[in-house]
Design a protein around this motif. Structure first.
Motif, PDB file in Angstrom:
ATOM      1  N   ASN A  21       0.842  -1.197   0.000  1.00  0.00           N
ATOM      2  CA  ASN A  21       0.000   0.000   0.000  1.00  0.00           C
ATOM      3  C   ASN A  21       0.882   1.255   0.000  1.00  0.00           C
ATOM      4  OD1 ASN A  21      -2.047   1.873   0.248  1.00  0.00           O
ATOM      5  ND2 ASN A  21      -2.425   1.468   2.421  1.00  0.00           N
ATOM      6  N   TYR A  22       1.333   1.680  -1.176  1.00  0.00           N
ATOM      7  CA  TYR A  22       2.255   2.812  -1.242  1.00  0.00           C
ATOM      8  C   TYR A  22       1.529   4.152  -1.106  1.00  0.00           C
ATOM      9  CZ  TYR A  22       5.927  -0.431  -2.339  1.00  0.00           C
ATOM     10  OH  TYR A  22       6.842  -1.456  -2.254  1.00  0.00           O
ATOM     11  N   ALA A  23       0.249   4.183  -1.409  1.00  0.00           N
ATOM     12  CA  ALA A  23      -0.528   5.390  -1.120  1.00  0.00           C
ATOM     13  C   ALA A  23      -0.614   5.612   0.390  1.00  0.00           C
ATOM     14  CB  ALA A  23      -1.929   5.272  -1.721  1.00  0.00           C
ATOM     15  N   GLY A  24      -0.710   4.503   1.133  1.00  0.00           N
ATOM     16  CA  GLY A  24      -0.707   4.600   2.588  1.00  0.00           C
ATOM     17  C   GLY A  24       0.607   5.114   3.132  1.00  0.00           C
ATOM     18  N   VAL A  25       1.716   4.755   2.484  1.00  0.00           N
ATOM     19  CA  VAL A  25       3.026   5.264   2.904  1.00  0.00           C
ATOM     20  C   VAL A  25       3.058   6.790   2.764  1.00  0.00           C
ATOM     21  CG1 VAL A  25       5.514   5.190   2.517  1.00  0.00           C
ATOM     22  CG2 VAL A  25       4.156   3.111   2.212  1.00  0.00           C
ATOM     23  N   LYS A  26       2.521   7.292   1.647  1.00  0.00           N
ATOM     24  CA  LYS A  26       2.496   8.743   1.414  1.00  0.00           C
ATOM     25  C   LYS A  26       1.681   9.460   2.476  1.00  0.00           C
ATOM     26  CE  LYS A  26       1.467  12.110  -2.228  1.00  0.00           C
ATOM     27  NZ  LYS A  26       1.028  12.278  -3.641  1.00  0.00           N
ATOM     28  N   ASP A  27       0.516   8.902   2.820  1.00  0.00           N
ATOM     29  CA  ASP A  27      -0.322   9.508   3.861  1.00  0.00           C
ATOM     30  C   ASP A  27       0.388   9.491   5.215  1.00  0.00           C
ATOM     31  OD1 ASP A  27      -2.348  10.060   2.097  1.00  0.00           O
ATOM     32  OD2 ASP A  27      -3.480   8.222   2.538  1.00  0.00           O
ATOM     33  N   VAL A  56       7.215   8.951  -2.383  1.00  0.00           N
ATOM     34  CA  VAL A  56       6.164   9.172  -1.373  1.00  0.00           C
ATOM     35  C   VAL A  56       6.386  10.452  -0.588  1.00  0.00           C
ATOM     36  CG1 VAL A  56       5.745   6.712  -1.112  1.00  0.00           C
ATOM     37  CG2 VAL A  56       7.364   7.841   0.417  1.00  0.00           C
ATOM     38  N   VAL A  57       7.571  11.054  -0.700  1.00  0.00           N
ATOM     39  CA  VAL A  57       7.888  12.235   0.096  1.00  0.00           C
ATOM     40  C   VAL A  57       7.306  13.472  -0.577  1.00  0.00           C
ATOM     41  CG1 VAL A  57       9.734  13.727   0.928  1.00  0.00           C
ATOM     42  CG2 VAL A  57       9.952  11.242   1.114  1.00  0.00           C
ATOM     43  N   THR A  58       6.302  14.035   0.033  1.00  0.00           N
ATOM     44  CA  THR A  58       5.722  15.306  -0.414  1.00  0.00           C
ATOM     45  C   THR A  58       5.586  16.208   0.805  1.00  0.00           C
ATOM     46  OG1 THR A  58       3.488  14.397  -0.126  1.00  0.00           O
ATOM     47  CG2 THR A  58       4.440  14.290  -2.337  1.00  0.00           C
ATOM     48  N   ILE A  59       6.005  17.449   0.652  1.00  0.00           N
ATOM     49  CA  ILE A  59       5.970  18.387   1.773  1.00  0.00           C
ATOM     50  C   ILE A  59       4.533  18.830   1.990  1.00  0.00           C
ATOM     51  CG2 ILE A  59       6.863  20.540   2.702  1.00  0.00           C
ATOM     52  CD1 ILE A  59       8.951  18.354   2.291  1.00  0.00           C
ATOM     53  N   GLY A  60       4.001  18.510   3.128  1.00  0.00           N
ATOM     54  CA  GLY A  60       2.632  18.872   3.464  1.00  0.00           C
ATOM     55  C   GLY A  60       2.237  18.166   4.748  1.00  0.00           C
ATOM     56  N   LEU A  61       1.173  18.625   5.363  1.00  0.00           N
ATOM     57  CA  LEU A  61       0.739  18.082   6.643  1.00  0.00           C
ATOM     58  C   LEU A  61      -0.586  17.352   6.458  1.00  0.00           C
ATOM     59  CD1 LEU A  61       1.494  21.134   8.962  1.00  0.00           C
ATOM     60  CD2 LEU A  61       2.965  19.191   8.452  1.00  0.00           C
ATOM     61  N   ALA A  73       3.382  12.053   9.625  1.00  0.00           N
ATOM     62  CA  ALA A  73       4.613  12.120  10.421  1.00  0.00           C
ATOM     63  C   ALA A  73       5.133  13.548  10.505  1.00  0.00           C
ATOM     64  CB  ALA A  73       5.672  11.206   9.809  1.00  0.00           C
ATOM     65  N   LEU A  74       5.030  14.308   9.404  1.00  0.00           N
ATOM     66  CA  LEU A  74       5.448  15.710   9.434  1.00  0.00           C
ATOM     67  C   LEU A  74       4.598  16.513  10.419  1.00  0.00           C
ATOM     68  CD1 LEU A  74       6.095  16.532   5.650  1.00  0.00           C
ATOM     69  CD2 LEU A  74       7.790  16.203   7.462  1.00  0.00           C
ATOM     70  N   ALA A  75       3.310  16.219  10.472  1.00  0.00           N
ATOM     71  CA  ALA A  75       2.428  16.916  11.421  1.00  0.00           C
ATOM     72  C   ALA A  75       2.813  16.597  12.864  1.00  0.00           C
ATOM     73  CB  ALA A  75       0.981  16.517  11.153  1.00  0.00           C
ATOM     74  N   CYS A  77      15.287  13.362  -0.391  1.00  0.00           N
ATOM     75  CA  CYS A  77      13.995  12.679  -0.360  1.00  0.00           C
ATOM     76  C   CYS A  77      13.036  13.237  -1.420  1.00  0.00           C
ATOM     77  CB  CYS A  77      13.368  12.812   1.029  1.00  0.00           C
ATOM     78  SG  CYS A  77      14.198  11.835   2.296  1.00  0.00           S
ATOM     79  N   LYS A  78      13.039  14.540  -1.623  1.00  0.00           N
ATOM     80  CA  LYS A  78      12.160  15.137  -2.634  1.00  0.00           C
ATOM     81  C   LYS A  78      12.495  14.634  -4.025  1.00  0.00           C
ATOM     82  CE  LYS A  78       9.688  18.291  -2.753  1.00  0.00           C
ATOM     83  NZ  LYS A  78       8.223  18.295  -3.006  1.00  0.00           N
ATOM     84  N   ARG A  79      13.784  14.388  -4.282  1.00  0.00           N
ATOM     85  CA  ARG A  79      14.205  14.000  -5.626  1.00  0.00           C
ATOM     86  C   ARG A  79      14.145  12.502  -5.881  1.00  0.00           C
ATOM     87  NH1 ARG A  79      19.558  17.821  -6.849  1.00  0.00           N
ATOM     88  NH2 ARG A  79      18.451  19.822  -6.876  1.00  0.00           N
TER      89      ARG A  79
END
Length: 508
Positions: free
Chosen positions: A77-83, A212-217, A88-90, A206-208
């Motif tokens: 579930n890679y969409a779950g990894v992104k979420d 799954v790494v996207t800056i956001g909360l 985690a950032l929050a 990580c961004k490059r």
């Protein structure tokens, strides 16, 4: 690439990274001690150590995030990894706010009212404290990015970032000789700049390279509740571990002042350098342990667990044996005449504590993979928390600073025995199998391996020739007895197959 090959490749990356960082850290410690002096070095160690007590937050959340990422990856579930990453950032943002409040209230009160620091160095201690707080905030905020790199097993990037960090630290140490302003304050601010660069490296990579790494909360209530609940219970264990090390450092300061803190700081510098190698190996297998549990491959998980635990112990034993046997001479070669009292005995005891500690991380990783960590954390943490008051009691009764480390060693052994028993009752691991596959081989290995090196130390006069011979014999005997009594038949077969593969690959 097979699971075993990936672990071997990642271990190689991290091992060479650790070797490079080891030499730089040992050299920088010598120069920092010389440039700052024993008192300022002790002040830096105890003030920085007070902030380092909060390091359990970073370590705890890194392990928590990696666990969540790997569980979702094990399920595909890679969409779950992104979420989970955005959640985690929050979580890290909330923790950063809490850290600022605690540091600027309780932390400053403790600095001015409890720590034993010469009056003329209090201003410098204040700026060291503030620099350490901001540096730690950067480290905390980089947590999800580091966990993503580990979860995706991009250990090459992890190694490069660590090497760059070590080179930068070497650079600022070399600059100290040419700085005429307060060197303690300047050193603290320069370390702050390195922490800023580190988080920029993590974010950029990580961004490059990790999709799954996207800056956001992501304020998903269920994700946050789960992470805080899971992280909270594992946090208890890491808090207890931190109090065992950094708490004793503060207690030593209260009874004996900054000079003993300098001796303790040097001993832990050596222990940390040795532990870098073990941490590198254990970092490489942790994602596979979590994934194998999440996918239900329990046979592979158990085999990896037993092998990783034993090999971790053999690695630290091999590295530490010549240091333990030749501690006074090594300290003299390293630091010259600037060796504080108690440094040699502290170093030997801290390395013995590290021996026992190698058994704890693989066991904790298994428990983290299950997600059922409440009672494990309560029992193990409760025992670890006893170390600090018992050590304080011995110091209050008039025993010397060595007693605190002896208490820590004895209690660490008892805690590890408890950790194994509790884990066997919570998971598919068998206590009988653990003693047969791990405890018996490592005990036999520990009794046989030191004999040749100890004979050399006993018969030869101290000097460079004896040190070299001790190191050579330690390595030879470690490899010999690891093969003869330390590895199972299956592990030997795997090692031989890898050697044959490399031989054929080289011929081609």
């Amino acid at each position: 690439m097979s699971k075993s090959s990936r672990i071997a490749k990642n271990t190689t990356y991290l091992y060479f990274r650790s070797l490079f960082v080891l030499f730089i850290s040992l050299y920088t410690s010598r120069v920092v001690l010389r440039e700052l002096g024993v008192v300022d070095y002790g002040v830096f160690n105890v003030v920085g150590g007070f902030i380092a007590m909060l390091g359990f937050l970073k370590s705890n959340m890194h392990a928590t995030y990696q666990r969540y990422f790997n569980v979702e990856m094990g399920r595909g579930n890679y969409a779950g990894v992104k979420d989970m990453f955005r959640s985690a950032l929050a979580v890290q943002l909330i923790l950063a706010i809490v850290i600022i409040v605690l540091a600027e209230s309780v932390g400053l009160w403790f600095l001015y009212n409890k720590l034993v620091i010469p009056a003329e160095r209090m201003d410098a201690a204040f700026w060291v404290f503030q620099s350490a707080v901001v540096s730690f905030l950067f480290t905390v905020l980089s947590g999800p990015f580091g966990a993503a790199i580990t979860a995706y097993e991009r250990m090459g990037a992890f190694a490069v970032i660590s090497i760059v960090d070590a080179v930068l630290r070497l650079g600022i140490v070399l600059l100290l000789e040419y700085i005429h302003h307060d060197k303690l304050i300047t050193y603290a601010f320069l370390l702050l700049l390195i922490s800023l660069l580190n988080i920029l490296f993590y974010v950029t990579y990580c961004k490059r390279r990790i999709p799954v790494v996207t800056i956001g909360l992501n304020w998903n209530r269920e994700n946050l509740r789960s992470m805080f609940s899971f992280g909270g219970w594992s946090l208890m264990g890491l808090l207890a571990q931190t109090l065992k090390s950094q708490g004793i450092n503060i207690v030593l300061n209260l009874f004996f002042g900054p000079v003993v803190n300098a001796a303790r700081g040097i001993s832990y510098q050596i222990s940390s350098a040795v532990n870098q190698f073990i941490h590198s190996f254990q970092t490489s297998f942790r994602p596979q342990l979590t994934k194998s549990y999440a996918s239900g491959d329990y046979d592979y998980m158990k085999q990896l667990y037993y092998s990783a635990t034993k090999i971790s112990y053999y690695l630290i034993f091999t590295l530490s044996l010549p240091i333990i046997l030749e501690t006074p001479y090594i300290l003299h070669l390293w630091l010259g005449e600037n060796v504080p009292d108690y440094t040699a005995v502290f170093t030997r005891l801290v390395l013995l504590i590290a021996f026992v500690g190698t058994f704890s991380n693989p066991t904790s990783c298994i428990v983290l993979a299950t997600g059922r960590i409440k009672w494990f954390s309560i029992i193990v943490s409760g025992m670890n928390l006893l170390i600090l008051p018992i050590a304080y009691l011995f110091l209050w009764l008039g025993y010397g600073p060595v007693s605190a480390f002896v208490v820590s060693l004895v209690m660490t052994i008892l805690v590890q025995l408890t950790r194994i028993i509790v884990t066997s009752r919570m998971t598919v691991l068998s206590l009988t199998d653990y003693f047969r596959h791990v405890i018996m081989p490592t005990c036999t290995y520990s009794l046989l391996t030191p004999c040749m090196a100890f004979a050399v130390v006993f018969l030869m006069p101290q000097g460079i020739a004896r040190l070299v011979l001790t190191c050579v014999l330690s390595i030879i005997s470690s490899l010999l007895f690891a093969w003869l009594v330390g590895l199972s038949r299956q592990e030997k077969h795997w090692a031989l197959s890898k050697l044959r593969f490399q031989h054929v690959k080289h011929k081609r």
